[in-house]
Motif scaffolding. Structure first.
Motif, PDB file in Angstrom:
ATOM      1  N   VAL B 115       0.689  -1.177  -0.134  1.00  0.00           N
ATOM      2  CA  VAL B 115       0.002  -0.110  -0.082  1.00  0.00           C
ATOM      3  C   VAL B 115       0.879   1.302   0.093  1.00  0.00           C
ATOM      4  CG1 VAL B 115      -1.642   1.288   1.274  1.00  0.00           C
ATOM      5  CG2 VAL B 115      -1.949  -1.191   1.172  1.00  0.00           C
ATOM      6  N   LEU B 116       1.974   1.226   0.983  1.00  0.00           N
ATOM      7  CA  LEU B 116       2.755   2.194   0.918  1.00  0.00           C
ATOM      8  C   LEU B 116       3.437   2.596  -0.697  1.00  0.00           C
ATOM      9  CD1 LEU B 116       4.549   2.421   4.367  1.00  0.00           C
ATOM     10  CD2 LEU B 116       2.448   3.630   3.696  1.00  0.00           C
ATOM     11  N   LEU B 117       3.986   1.468  -1.062  1.00  0.00           N
ATOM     12  CA  LEU B 117       4.578   1.543  -2.328  1.00  0.00           C
ATOM     13  C   LEU B 117       3.648   2.285  -3.394  1.00  0.00           C
ATOM     14  CD1 LEU B 117       6.998  -1.562  -2.907  1.00  0.00           C
ATOM     15  CD2 LEU B 117       7.509   0.844  -2.822  1.00  0.00           C
ATOM     16  N   CYS B 118       2.374   1.797  -3.345  1.00  0.00           N
ATOM     17  CA  CYS B 118       1.439   2.195  -4.233  1.00  0.00           C
ATOM     18  C   CYS B 118       1.249   3.826  -4.226  1.00  0.00           C
ATOM     19  CB  CYS B 118       0.070   1.658  -3.904  1.00  0.00           C
ATOM     20  SG  CYS B 118      -1.018   1.703  -5.377  1.00  0.00           S
ATOM     21  N   SER B 119       1.364   4.075  -2.721  1.00  0.00           N
ATOM     22  CA  SER B 119       1.094   5.622  -2.676  1.00  0.00           C
ATOM     23  C   SER B 119       2.234   6.331  -3.220  1.00  0.00           C
ATOM     24  CB  SER B 119       1.057   5.863  -1.347  1.00  0.00           C
ATOM     25  OG  SER B 119       0.128   4.987  -0.410  1.00  0.00           O
ATOM     26  N   VAL B 120       3.612   5.897  -2.859  1.00  0.00           N
ATOM     27  CA  VAL B 120       4.541   6.559  -3.538  1.00  0.00           C
ATOM     28  C   VAL B 120       4.530   6.619  -4.984  1.00  0.00           C
ATOM     29  CG1 VAL B 120       7.113   6.273  -3.918  1.00  0.00           C
ATOM     30  CG2 VAL B 120       6.276   5.846  -1.747  1.00  0.00           C
ATOM     31  N   GLY B 121       4.242   5.480  -5.684  1.00  0.00           N
ATOM     32  CA  GLY B 121       3.965   5.583  -6.894  1.00  0.00           C
ATOM     33  C   GLY B 121       3.031   6.868  -7.591  1.00  0.00           C
ATOM     34  N   MET B 122       2.071   6.903  -6.628  1.00  0.00           N
ATOM     35  CA  MET B 122       0.862   7.988  -6.982  1.00  0.00           C
ATOM     36  C   MET B 122       1.419   9.347  -6.591  1.00  0.00           C
ATOM     37  SD  MET B 122      -2.575   6.586  -5.653  1.00  0.00           S
ATOM     38  CE  MET B 122      -2.161   5.145  -4.967  1.00  0.00           C
ATOM     39  N   MET B 123       2.533   9.499  -5.526  1.00  0.00           N
ATOM     40  CA  MET B 123       2.940  10.736  -5.351  1.00  0.00           C
ATOM     41  C   MET B 123       4.126  11.298  -6.383  1.00  0.00           C
ATOM     42  SD  MET B 123       3.550   9.821  -1.338  1.00  0.00           S
ATOM     43  CE  MET B 123       4.628  11.284  -0.823  1.00  0.00           C
ATOM     44  N   LEU B 124       4.649  10.304  -7.082  1.00  0.00           N
ATOM     45  CA  LEU B 124       5.433  10.685  -8.031  1.00  0.00           C
ATOM     46  C   LEU B 124       4.768  10.906  -9.334  1.00  0.00           C
ATOM     47  CD1 LEU B 124       8.297   7.897  -7.795  1.00  0.00           C
ATOM     48  CD2 LEU B 124       8.514  10.265  -7.368  1.00  0.00           C
ATOM     49  N   LEU B 125       3.621  10.062  -9.439  1.00  0.00           N
ATOM     50  CA  LEU B 125       2.791  10.368 -10.449  1.00  0.00           C
ATOM     51  C   LEU B 125       2.201  11.899 -10.517  1.00  0.00           C
ATOM     52  CD1 LEU B 125       1.283   9.033 -13.200  1.00  0.00           C
ATOM     53  CD2 LEU B 125      -0.331   8.309 -11.492  1.00  0.00           C
ATOM     54  N   VAL B 126       1.707  12.274  -9.523  1.00  0.00           N
ATOM     55  CA  VAL B 126       1.179  13.589  -9.485  1.00  0.00           C
ATOM     56  C   VAL B 126       2.064  14.774  -9.776  1.00  0.00           C
ATOM     57  CG1 VAL B 126      -0.842  13.029  -8.244  1.00  0.00           C
ATOM     58  CG2 VAL B 126       1.169  13.896  -7.176  1.00  0.00           C
ATOM     59  N   SER B 127       3.581  14.461  -9.677  1.00  0.00           N
ATOM     60  CA  SER B 127       4.197  15.389  -9.657  1.00  0.00           C
ATOM     61  C   SER B 127       5.247  15.318 -11.338  1.00  0.00           C
ATOM     62  CB  SER B 127       5.177  15.627  -8.498  1.00  0.00           C
ATOM     63  OG  SER B 127       5.731  14.403  -8.472  1.00  0.00           O
ATOM     64  N   TYR B 241      -9.405   2.062  -0.949  1.00  0.00           N
ATOM     65  CA  TYR B 241      -8.009   2.611  -1.509  1.00  0.00           C
ATOM     66  C   TYR B 241      -7.975   2.630  -3.063  1.00  0.00           C
ATOM     67  CZ  TYR B 241      -3.027   3.212  -1.783  1.00  0.00           C
ATOM     68  OH  TYR B 241      -1.820   3.672  -2.124  1.00  0.00           O
ATOM     69  N   LEU B 242      -8.473   1.709  -3.858  1.00  0.00           N
ATOM     70  CA  LEU B 242      -8.483   1.685  -5.306  1.00  0.00           C
ATOM     71  C   LEU B 242      -9.293   2.601  -5.775  1.00  0.00           C
ATOM     72  CD1 LEU B 242      -7.640  -1.804  -6.214  1.00  0.00           C
ATOM     73  CD2 LEU B 242      -5.968  -0.101  -6.087  1.00  0.00           C
ATOM     74  N   SER B 243     -10.521   2.574  -5.112  1.00  0.00           N
ATOM     75  CA  SER B 243     -11.629   3.594  -5.757  1.00  0.00           C
ATOM     76  C   SER B 243     -11.125   5.218  -5.485  1.00  0.00           C
ATOM     77  CB  SER B 243     -12.848   3.297  -5.089  1.00  0.00           C
ATOM     78  OG  SER B 243     -13.026   3.613  -3.676  1.00  0.00           O
ATOM     79  N   ILE B 244     -10.139   5.486  -4.710  1.00  0.00           N
ATOM     80  CA  ILE B 244     -10.120   6.790  -4.330  1.00  0.00           C
ATOM     81  C   ILE B 244      -8.589   7.094  -4.714  1.00  0.00           C
ATOM     82  CG2 ILE B 244      -9.818   8.713  -2.566  1.00  0.00           C
ATOM     83  CD1 ILE B 244     -11.618   6.961  -0.883  1.00  0.00           C
ATOM     84  N   ALA B 245      -7.523   6.629  -4.471  1.00  0.00           N
ATOM     85  CA  ALA B 245      -6.359   6.959  -4.608  1.00  0.00           C
ATOM     86  C   ALA B 245      -5.725   7.082  -5.872  1.00  0.00           C
ATOM     87  CB  ALA B 245      -5.397   6.642  -3.625  1.00  0.00           C
ATOM     88  N   PRO B 246      -5.620   5.973  -6.591  1.00  0.00           N
ATOM     89  CA  PRO B 246      -5.259   5.964  -8.043  1.00  0.00           C
ATOM     90  C   PRO B 246      -6.129   6.734  -9.251  1.00  0.00           C
ATOM     91  CG  PRO B 246      -5.438   3.655  -7.135  1.00  0.00           C
ATOM     92  CD  PRO B 246      -6.156   4.530  -6.318  1.00  0.00           C
ATOM     93  N   LYS B 247      -7.479   6.992  -8.602  1.00  0.00           N
ATOM     94  CA  LYS B 247      -8.272   7.544  -9.600  1.00  0.00           C
ATOM     95  C   LYS B 247      -7.886   8.883  -9.378  1.00  0.00           C
ATOM     96  CE  LYS B 247     -12.234   5.589  -9.547  1.00  0.00           C
ATOM     97  NZ  LYS B 247     -13.483   5.235  -9.924  1.00  0.00           N
ATOM     98  N   VAL B 248      -8.013   9.627  -8.242  1.00  0.00           N
ATOM     99  CA  VAL B 248      -7.767  10.972  -8.086  1.00  0.00           C
ATOM    100  C   VAL B 248      -6.310  11.235  -8.575  1.00  0.00           C
ATOM    101  CG1 VAL B 248      -7.318  12.688  -6.229  1.00  0.00           C
ATOM    102  CG2 VAL B 248      -9.371  11.190  -6.241  1.00  0.00           C
ATOM    103  N   ALA B 249      -5.246  10.250  -8.290  1.00  0.00           N
ATOM    104  CA  ALA B 249      -3.751  10.648  -8.654  1.00  0.00           C
ATOM    105  C   ALA B 249      -3.900  10.619 -10.244  1.00  0.00           C
ATOM    106  CB  ALA B 249      -3.074   9.516  -8.178  1.00  0.00           C
ATOM    107  N   ALA B 250      -4.309   9.522 -10.908  1.00  0.00           N
ATOM    108  CA  ALA B 250      -4.397   9.655 -12.550  1.00  0.00           C
ATOM    109  C   ALA B 250      -5.054  10.963 -12.788  1.00  0.00           C
ATOM    110  CB  ALA B 250      -5.041   8.247 -12.653  1.00  0.00           C
TER     111      ALA B 250
END
Lengths: 101, 495
Positions: B115-127, B241-250
């Motif tokens: 879960v943490l790694l996935c969040s790191v991916g999203m944090m990089l994705l948004v920037s 988690y999947l319904s919120i974070a990856p969607k918002v980040a993408a």
């Protein structure tokens, strides 16, 4: 050999990949189709790098990243295939029909 | 290497995620939950450091060659970490359906680490402002979420959902990579900044193919087919988690990429408008027929992605603020709805009948659930209303009146299926008498979500103000500098 030869090969590979991924019933076959699509992109990158933008090696290094990521992705896919195979002894996509609606 | 410290939250979190995965090998199984607590502590620490950075946006921003840390990126990083924190909190009390008890009991450290790694991916994705980094971080997010959604190995539904998710995900990322290769061919770089000549069919084709990759992650309509299956099969905290974070980040990354990438041949706002209308309509009209609450919320989340996409028609004006505002409200209302779903699921199942007569058993919980559903439907005085109002205002500002009308009509349709759950809770006879019992962590998640939904709904001013500040992106600032006094010195390569 010109750029167009390479692009023709990569476009053909991409189309074959899409065709395979959409028509195969076997999950392994679908995976192979997807791999072809990734490799089409790699050919594109290397060819563009060689013929259009020869100053830097951006294209080649990007394709190295893609090769690595594609391998990682396939590992996860095959693990999932194994997990399902242990439960229901099939790798045909149409047998995965528990979830519907 | 100059401003690598700007990425310290990401570096910190990825190291900790790897430590968690390793620790999994030594921590005995019965203490596995300890690792969840550690994961929560880590994401809270990350959140704290980002929050401090966010409060000081003037100093904490900068640009590498492939990433940029600016107020918008920080805002979405905060949102991603809040979601991570809440989902891990919910995982602590998740038990799986009463009939099966499928909740994972082993490898909990791996779960938290992923879960943490996935969040790191999203944090990089948004920037990220380079297509290579976009691809890599999108893949980090995808691969970890494939594993997470198939985490209940003995549960066939979970594996099957993950398999479908994987096949469609790998296919769309292959298409995206091909698009990136075409973009490289046309421009000679994968960077999105500083490319002036974006006319020509090659760039147009490339942007469409890149859009496919984003559309898959954000569950935009033609690429949404995996959503209901993956969401139903996955462990419910993972679904949250999947319904919120990856969607918002993408969606955030899409906003950033398509602020830069404007192919000359394609009218991107019109394309976004069509996709938004299609996504909303498909999501809402399919949700009408669902009897499984997880599946219903999955289709509702597709519809919500459609609403956010409306704001993309005016990226220069109100649109960005609307996306930020909607993302903020969406996090809390969706977490709230899923928390109640987990409570009921632990006790009984995820079918609609399990909600029968909940009001006579636990009035407070059913009232809150009704509140979250009303917020998702966009009825005042909830956070959802403020968010929807902003989105429709953005559409009207861009003179897409038909889109605003379609959006409002869709909201009306959505009220029906949201209130169907409320109908089951309040007007159906209860099947049990004793009040609903749930763990401490579920109640705390519920409390946080409820507080935020009410607070944003009643007093939105500070959030609107922060959305306004956060809608500033550094790339646009750089562009205006570049036109004013070229050549501008490009900041040193960051990583």
């Amino acid at each position: 050999m010109t750029l167009y030869h390479y692009l023709a090969v990569s476009a053909a590979l991409f189309c074959i990949g899409i065709f395979g991924a959409l028509t195969r019933r076997n999950v392994i076959g679908i995976l192979m189709g997807i791999e072809l699509m990734f490799n089409a992109a790699n050919i594109n990158l290397a060819a563009f790098n060689r013929f259009l933008h020869p100053n830097a090696v951006v294209g080649q290094s990007v394709s190295l990243f893609i090769i690595t990521v594609a391998a990682a992705e396939v590992v996860v896919g095959l693990a999932l295939v194994l997990a399902i195979y242990r439960n229901i002894q099939t790798i045909y996509a149409e047998d995965y029909n528990l979830l519907k609606g | 290497m100059v401003n690598l410290k700007l990425l310290s939250p990401e570096i910190f979190l990825s190291v900790l995620a790897l430590i968690l995965m390793l620790a999994d090998l030594w921590v005995p199984r019965k203490h596995g939950k300890l690792l969840f607590h550690l994961g929560i502590a880590f994401s809270a620490a990350g959140l704290l450091s980002l929050g401090m950075a966010y409060s000081d946006p003037a100093n904490y921003q900068g640009m590498g060659t492939s990433w940029v840390v600016d107020p918008m990126g920080l805002f979405f990083k905060v949102i991603v970490l809040i979601t991570t924190l809440l989902s891990l909190l919910l995982s602590l009390d998740y038990a799986g359906e009463a009939s099966a008890r499928t909740a994972p009991t082993r490898h909990l450290g791996t779960f938290a680490g992923l879960v943490l790694l996935c969040s790191v991916g999203m944090m990089l994705l948004v920037s990220s402002v380079d297509l290579l980094l976009v691809f890599l971080s999108l893949e980090l997010v995808s691969i970890t979420s494939f594993i997470l959604s198939g985490f209940e190995r003995t549960n066939l539904k979970s594996s099957e959902g993950a398999m479908k998710y994987f096949l469609i995900g790998a296919f769309s990322s292959a298409v995206m990579v091909f698009g990136i290769s075409l973009y490289y061919g046309a421009t000679g770089t994968t960077s999105l900044i500083g490319v002036r000549d974006q006319s020509g069919t090659l760039v147009g084709l490339a942007s469409l193919m890149i859009l496919v990759g984003f559309g898959f992650k954000a569950s935009v309509a033609p690429f949404h087919l995996w959503v209901p299956d993956a969401y139903e099969g996955a462990p419910t905290p993972v679904t949250t988690y999947l319904s919120i974070a990856p969607k918002v980040a993408a969606l955030a990354a899409m906003l950033r990429v398509f602020l830069q990438l404007m192919p000359g041949d394609i009218d991107m706002p019109r394309l976004f408008a069509c996709l938004a209308a299609l996504t909303m309509t498909v999501g809402n009209f399919t949700a009408l027929f669902q009897t499984n609450v997880k599946r219903l919320l999955a289709y509702s989340s597709i519809a919500q992605a459609g609403y956010i996409l409306i704001a993309f028609v005016s990226p220069g004006g109100l649109g960005k603020e609307a996306v930020l505002m909607y993302a903020l409200a969406y996090v809390f209302m969706n977490v709230g709805a899923f928390t109640v779903a987990i409570m009921i699921g632990n006790e009984d199942s995820y079918e609609l009948e399990a909600y029968d007569g909940l009001a006579s058993r636990s009035f407070g919980v059913s009232l809150l659930m009704a509140f979250f559903l009303l917020s998702l439907a966009g009825i005042p005085p909830t956070a959802g209303f403020i968010a929807k109002f902003y989105v429709f205002a953005a559409a009207i500002e861009a003179k897409y009146y038909w889109l605003a009308i379609v959006g409002v009509l869709n909201s009306v349709v959505s009220v029906y299926y949201y209130l169907r759950i409320a109908y089951h809770m309040f007007f159906m006879p209860a099947r049990k008498r004793e009040p609903l019992s749930a763990g401490f962590y579920l109640y705390s998640g519920l409390a946080v979500a409820a507080f935020c939904v009410v607070f944003i709904g009643l007093y939105p001013d500070p959030f609107i103000a922060s959305a306004k500040i956060s809608s500033a992106t550094l790339t646009e600032a750089a562009r205006s500098v570049k036109t004013a006094l070229s050549p501008v010195s490009v900041p040193a390569r960051g990583g």
